[in-house]
Design a protein around this motif. Structure first.
Motif, PDB file in Angstrom:
ATOM      1  N   LYS A   2      -5.270  62.583 -27.413  1.00 22.22           N
ATOM      2  CA  LYS A   2      -6.314  62.174 -26.480  1.00 22.22           C
ATOM      3  C   LYS A   2      -7.690  62.637 -26.937  1.00 22.22           C
ATOM      4  O   LYS A   2      -8.673  61.915 -26.799  1.00 22.22           O
ATOM      5  CB  LYS A   2      -5.998  62.710 -25.083  1.00 22.22           C
ATOM      6  N   ILE A   3      -7.769  63.823 -27.533  1.00 22.60           N
ATOM      7  CA  ILE A   3      -9.066  64.380 -27.922  1.00 22.60           C
ATOM      8  C   ILE A   3      -9.765  63.516 -28.971  1.00 22.60           C
ATOM      9  O   ILE A   3     -10.965  63.266 -28.877  1.00 22.60           O
ATOM     10  CB  ILE A   3      -8.931  65.853 -28.373  1.00 22.60           C
ATOM     11  N   ILE A   4      -9.047  63.028 -29.975  1.00 26.01           N
ATOM     12  CA  ILE A   4      -9.678  62.184 -30.991  1.00 26.01           C
ATOM     13  C   ILE A   4      -9.996  60.808 -30.417  1.00 26.01           C
ATOM     14  O   ILE A   4     -11.023  60.210 -30.731  1.00 26.01           O
ATOM     15  CB  ILE A   4      -8.840  62.076 -32.284  1.00 26.01           C
ATOM     16  N   LEU A   5      -9.146  60.330 -29.561  1.00 25.71           N
ATOM     17  CA  LEU A   5      -9.381  59.036 -28.926  1.00 25.71           C
ATOM     18  C   LEU A   5     -10.627  59.097 -28.043  1.00 25.71           C
ATOM     19  O   LEU A   5     -11.471  58.198 -28.097  1.00 25.71           O
ATOM     20  CB  LEU A   5      -8.153  58.634 -28.109  1.00 25.71           C
ATOM     21  N   ASP A   6     -10.761  60.154 -27.261  1.00 24.59           N
ATOM     22  CA  ASP A   6     -11.963  60.324 -26.435  1.00 24.59           C
ATOM     23  C   ASP A   6     -13.211  60.367 -27.310  1.00 24.59           C
ATOM     24  O   ASP A   6     -14.246  59.795 -26.956  1.00 24.59           O
ATOM     25  CB  ASP A   6     -11.875  61.600 -25.595  1.00 24.59           C
ATOM     26  N   TYR A   7     -13.113  61.025 -28.445  1.00 25.58           N
ATOM     27  CA  TYR A   7     -14.252  61.118 -29.356  1.00 25.58           C
ATOM     28  C   TYR A   7     -14.632  59.729 -29.876  1.00 25.58           C
ATOM     29  O   TYR A   7     -15.799  59.336 -29.847  1.00 25.58           O
ATOM     30  CB  TYR A   7     -13.930  62.064 -30.516  1.00 25.58           C
ATOM     31  N   ILE A   8     -13.663  58.977 -30.343  1.00 24.92           N
ATOM     32  CA  ILE A   8     -13.925  57.662 -30.931  1.00 24.92           C
ATOM     33  C   ILE A   8     -14.417  56.663 -29.887  1.00 24.92           C
ATOM     34  O   ILE A   8     -15.300  55.843 -30.163  1.00 24.92           O
ATOM     35  CB  ILE A   8     -12.665  57.161 -31.669  1.00 24.92           C
ATOM     36  N   LEU A   9     -13.883  56.763 -28.682  1.00 24.00           N
ATOM     37  CA  LEU A   9     -14.280  55.817 -27.627  1.00 24.00           C
ATOM     38  C   LEU A   9     -15.725  56.022 -27.168  1.00 24.00           C
ATOM     39  O   LEU A   9     -16.264  55.178 -26.450  1.00 24.00           O
ATOM     40  CB  LEU A   9     -13.306  55.894 -26.454  1.00 24.00           C
ATOM     41  N   PHE A  11     -18.053  55.747 -29.244  1.00 22.09           N
ATOM     42  CA  PHE A  11     -18.807  54.924 -30.182  1.00 22.09           C
ATOM     43  C   PHE A  11     -18.357  53.470 -30.236  1.00 22.09           C
ATOM     44  O   PHE A  11     -19.153  52.606 -30.597  1.00 22.09           O
ATOM     45  CB  PHE A  11     -18.712  55.521 -31.592  1.00 22.09           C
ATOM     46  N   VAL A  12     -17.102  53.212 -29.930  1.00 23.79           N
ATOM     47  CA  VAL A  12     -16.568  51.845 -29.984  1.00 23.79           C
ATOM     48  C   VAL A  12     -15.677  51.595 -28.772  1.00 23.79           C
ATOM     49  O   VAL A  12     -15.152  52.530 -28.168  1.00 23.79           O
ATOM     50  CB  VAL A  12     -15.740  51.586 -31.270  1.00 23.79           C
ATOM     51  N   THR A  13     -15.508  50.335 -28.460  1.00 24.50           N
ATOM     52  CA  THR A  13     -14.594  49.941 -27.395  1.00 24.50           C
ATOM     53  C   THR A  13     -13.325  49.406 -28.041  1.00 24.50           C
ATOM     54  O   THR A  13     -13.386  48.563 -28.936  1.00 24.50           O
ATOM     55  CB  THR A  13     -15.236  48.854 -26.511  1.00 24.50           C
ATOM     56  N   LEU A  14     -12.198  49.918 -27.597  1.00 31.90           N
ATOM     57  CA  LEU A  14     -10.905  49.461 -28.103  1.00 31.90           C
ATOM     58  C   LEU A  14     -10.041  49.019 -26.934  1.00 31.90           C
ATOM     59  O   LEU A  14     -10.044  49.671 -25.887  1.00 31.90           O
ATOM     60  CB  LEU A  14     -10.192  50.595 -28.852  1.00 31.90           C
ATOM     61  N   ASP A  15      -9.300  47.924 -27.141  1.00 36.56           N
ATOM     62  CA  ASP A  15      -8.351  47.531 -26.098  1.00 36.56           C
ATOM     63  C   ASP A  15      -7.050  48.305 -26.301  1.00 36.56           C
ATOM     64  O   ASP A  15      -6.900  49.055 -27.266  1.00 36.56           O
ATOM     65  CB  ASP A  15      -8.138  46.008 -26.081  1.00 36.56           C
ATOM     66  N   LYS A  16      -6.106  48.135 -25.383  1.00 29.91           N
ATOM     67  CA  LYS A  16      -4.865  48.911 -25.425  1.00 29.91           C
ATOM     68  C   LYS A  16      -4.106  48.695 -26.729  1.00 29.91           C
ATOM     69  O   LYS A  16      -3.589  49.661 -27.308  1.00 29.91           O
ATOM     70  CB  LYS A  16      -3.982  48.577 -24.234  1.00 29.91           C
ATOM     71  N   ALA A  17      -4.026  47.464 -27.210  1.00 28.19           N
ATOM     72  CA  ALA A  17      -3.305  47.192 -28.461  1.00 28.19           C
ATOM     73  C   ALA A  17      -3.964  47.907 -29.638  1.00 28.19           C
ATOM     74  O   ALA A  17      -3.263  48.457 -30.503  1.00 28.19           O
ATOM     75  CB  ALA A  17      -3.248  45.692 -28.718  1.00 28.19           C
ATOM     76  N   GLU A  18      -5.298  47.926 -29.680  1.00 31.70           N
ATOM     77  CA  GLU A  18      -6.007  48.614 -30.758  1.00 31.70           C
ATOM     78  C   GLU A  18      -5.807  50.127 -30.671  1.00 31.70           C
ATOM     79  O   GLU A  18      -5.625  50.792 -31.689  1.00 31.70           O
ATOM     80  CB  GLU A  18      -7.500  48.273 -30.700  1.00 31.70           C
ATOM     81  N   ILE A  19      -5.830  50.658 -29.462  1.00 27.79           N
ATOM     82  CA  ILE A  19      -5.585  52.088 -29.268  1.00 27.79           C
ATOM     83  C   ILE A  19      -4.178  52.454 -29.720  1.00 27.79           C
ATOM     84  O   ILE A  19      -3.974  53.433 -30.428  1.00 27.79           O
ATOM     85  CB  ILE A  19      -5.817  52.491 -27.800  1.00 27.79           C
ATOM     86  N   ASP A  20      -3.213  51.645 -29.312  1.00 26.72           N
ATOM     87  CA  ASP A  20      -1.820  51.903 -29.701  1.00 26.72           C
ATOM     88  C   ASP A  20      -1.648  51.854 -31.220  1.00 26.72           C
ATOM     89  O   ASP A  20      -0.953  52.697 -31.801  1.00 26.72           O
ATOM     90  CB  ASP A  20      -0.876  50.908 -29.028  1.00 26.72           C
TER      91      ASP A  20
END
Length: 117
Positions: A2-9, A11-20
């Motif tokens: 979650k920590i890296i995902l929160d960081y990246i989000l 700067f960019v928007t990702l949908d669920k498939a891209e996050i997965d």
């Protein structure tokens, strides 16, 4: 993760498939204090996001004197961040690094391998 995902989000928007898809390429690792993460002359095959702990990158000059290049850490009390542990030039070009990387204390990192990128 979650920590890296929160960081990246930030700067960019990702949908669920891209996050997965992105998170499927990430691996959590623990690195012990004083462990060499990689040495000069090695190719930097991984980008590490620092979750906790600290590391340093360093090099030796022609006379054999050791110089710290950067500190890598994730500390909310710090006035600046250096969340990524990577030799970008070596990582992006897949050429040998002139830096060595060492854990200063126990590290928890999230790894993204070059071949996954």
């Amino acid at each position: 993760m979650k920590i890296i995902l929160d960081y990246i989000l930030q700067f960019v928007t990702l949908d669920k498939a891209e996050i997965d898809l992105f998170t499927s390429y990430l691996t959590s690792k623990k690195i012990k204090s004083n462990q060499i993460i990689f040495n000069k002359g090695s190719v930097c095959n991984s980008l590490f996001f620092v979750v906790s702990g600290a590391a340093r990158s360093y090099f030796l000059n022609n006379e054999g004197m050791e110089y710290t290049w950067k500190f890598h850490f994730n500390d909310t009390d710090a006035t600046f961040e250096n969340l990524f542990l990577v030799d970008y030039q070596s990582f992006l070009t897949q050429t040998p690094s002139f830096l060595s990387f060492e854990a200063i204390n126990d590290l928890e990192v999230i790894e993204l391998r070059y071949e996954s990128l």
